[in-house]
Design an enzyme around this catalytic site. Structure first.
Site, PDB file in Angstrom:
ATOM      1  N   GLY A   1       0.833  -1.201   0.000  1.00 37.53           N
ATOM      2  CA  GLY A   1       0.000   0.000   0.000  1.00 37.53           C
ATOM      3  C   GLY A   1       0.868   1.251   0.000  1.00 37.53           C
ATOM      4  O   GLY A   1       2.100   1.177   0.072  1.00 37.53           O
ATOM      5  N   SER A   2       0.239   2.396  -0.066  1.00 34.55           N
ATOM      6  CA  SER A   2       1.000   3.647  -0.166  1.00 34.55           C
ATOM      7  C   SER A   2       1.910   3.863   1.047  1.00 34.55           C
ATOM      8  O   SER A   2       3.084   4.205   0.894  1.00 34.55           O
ATOM      9  CB  SER A   2       0.063   4.835  -0.363  1.00 34.55           C
ATOM     10  OG  SER A   2      -0.899   4.884   0.674  1.00 34.55           O
TER      11      SER A   2
ATOM     12  N   ASP B   1      -0.980  -9.267  -2.824  1.00 33.55           N
ATOM     13  CA  ASP B   1      -0.963  -8.848  -4.229  1.00 33.55           C
ATOM     14  C   ASP B   1       0.432  -9.013  -4.826  1.00 33.55           C
ATOM     15  O   ASP B   1       1.318  -8.185  -4.614  1.00 33.55           O
ATOM     16  CB  ASP B   1      -1.418  -7.386  -4.326  1.00 33.55           C
ATOM     17  CG  ASP B   1      -1.670  -6.935  -5.747  1.00 33.55           C
ATOM     18  OD1 ASP B   1      -0.983  -7.434  -6.669  1.00 33.55           O
ATOM     19  OD2 ASP B   1      -2.538  -6.075  -5.935  1.00 33.55           O
ATOM     20  N   GLU B   2       0.635 -10.096  -5.589  1.00 36.50           N
ATOM     21  CA  GLU B   2       1.957 -10.366  -6.151  1.00 36.50           C
ATOM     22  C   GLU B   2       2.370  -9.355  -7.207  1.00 36.50           C
ATOM     23  O   GLU B   2       3.562  -9.103  -7.398  1.00 36.50           O
ATOM     24  CB  GLU B   2       2.046 -11.795  -6.698  1.00 36.50           C
ATOM     25  CG  GLU B   2       1.319 -12.042  -8.002  1.00 36.50           C
ATOM     26  CD  GLU B   2      -0.157 -12.358  -7.871  1.00 36.50           C
ATOM     27  OE1 GLU B   2      -0.754 -12.786  -8.874  1.00 36.50           O
ATOM     28  OE2 GLU B   2      -0.745 -12.176  -6.784  1.00 36.50           O
TER      29      GLU B   2
ATOM     30  N   ALA C   1       0.022  -2.486   8.667  1.00 35.82           N
ATOM     31  CA  ALA C   1      -0.605  -1.440   7.858  1.00 35.82           C
ATOM     32  C   ALA C   1      -1.658  -2.003   6.908  1.00 35.82           C
ATOM     33  O   ALA C   1      -2.221  -1.256   6.109  1.00 35.82           O
ATOM     34  CB  ALA C   1       0.469  -0.687   7.065  1.00 35.82           C
TER      35      ALA C   1
ATOM     36  N   LYS D   1      -9.721  -0.066   3.031  1.00 39.71           N
ATOM     37  CA  LYS D   1      -9.945   1.320   3.441  1.00 39.71           C
ATOM     38  C   LYS D   1     -10.948   2.088   2.593  1.00 39.71           C
ATOM     39  O   LYS D   1     -11.345   3.180   2.961  1.00 39.71           O
ATOM     40  CB  LYS D   1      -8.620   2.068   3.476  1.00 39.71           C
ATOM     41  CG  LYS D   1      -7.946   2.183   2.133  1.00 39.71           C
ATOM     42  CD  LYS D   1      -6.627   2.916   2.262  1.00 39.71           C
ATOM     43  CE  LYS D   1      -6.037   3.241   0.940  1.00 39.71           C
ATOM     44  NZ  LYS D   1      -5.129   2.298   0.387  1.00 39.71           N
TER      45      LYS D   1
ATOM     46  N   LYS E   1      -7.756   7.656   6.727  1.00 41.85           N
ATOM     47  CA  LYS E   1      -9.127   7.161   6.709  1.00 41.85           C
ATOM     48  C   LYS E   1      -9.683   7.047   8.122  1.00 41.85           C
ATOM     49  O   LYS E   1     -10.883   6.927   8.308  1.00 41.85           O
ATOM     50  CB  LYS E   1      -9.196   5.801   6.017  1.00 41.85           C
ATOM     51  CG  LYS E   1      -8.632   5.768   4.613  1.00 41.85           C
ATOM     52  CD  LYS E   1      -9.235   6.826   3.703  1.00 41.85           C
ATOM     53  CE  LYS E   1      -8.681   6.781   2.317  1.00 41.85           C
ATOM     54  NZ  LYS E   1      -7.502   7.560   2.067  1.00 41.85           N
TER      55      LYS E   1
END
Length: 160
Positions: free
Chosen positions: A38-39, A62-63, A105, A109, A151
């Site tokens: 993620g970011s 997520d590959e 994390a 979201k 969020k």
């Protein structure tokens, strides 16, 4: 389940500055970031590697995004991408082996998606956080940091 840690506690220190988060890992630093694609996870990964962290494990489901993180970090030798889901406690415990700090994390979201899929949000955000804590305890991880993004600021519903 209770775990007791014996021996020295390795440390990774973080502090927030006006320019963002900085990390100072010591020579023992081995960090696993759930939601590492993620970011926030990507930014932490890059900062930890730049600061000399001995090992950074990016844990995500997520590959494709893991390959992007690996490429962005120049296939850094201290980076390990670990495919898994916070809904899978045994996989978390496997990922946490030899880790000194877990940064949690991972989360769903998007409020629009969450409002149509509240059960999935509960499984990932609530039960997933519980699984992270339990797996870290079982793996004898001395330090776990749970965090959230913007969020969580001034939520207007249970979804954010």
């Amino acid at each position: 389940m209770t775990a007791t840690h014996t021996g020295p506690m390795p440390t990774v220190s973080f502090h927030v500055t006006t320019s963002g988060m900085a990390a100072r890992p010591d020579e023992h630093g081995a960090v696993c970031i759930t939601g590492g694609t993620g970011s926030l996870g990507r930014a932490l990964t890059m900062r930890l590697l730049a600061a000399g962290c001995r090992r950074v494990v990016v844990f995500s489901r997520d590959e494709v995004k893991q390959a992007e993180v690996d490429a962005r970090c120049g296939s850094h030798p201290n980076l390990r991408c670990f495919l898994g889901d916070v809904r899978d406690p045994p996989r978390l415990e496997e990922a946490f082996h030899g880790i000194s700090t877990v940064i949690h994390a991972a989360a769903l979201k998007r409020v629009d998606a969450a409002s149509y899929n509240p059960g999935e949000v509960v499984k990932t955000n609530i039960l997933g956080a519980m699984h992270v804590a339990q797996a870290a305890t079982a793996a004898r991880v001395p330090r776990v940091l749970f965090l959230s993004t913007d969020k969580a600021v001034a939520p207007t519903t249970i979804y954010g």
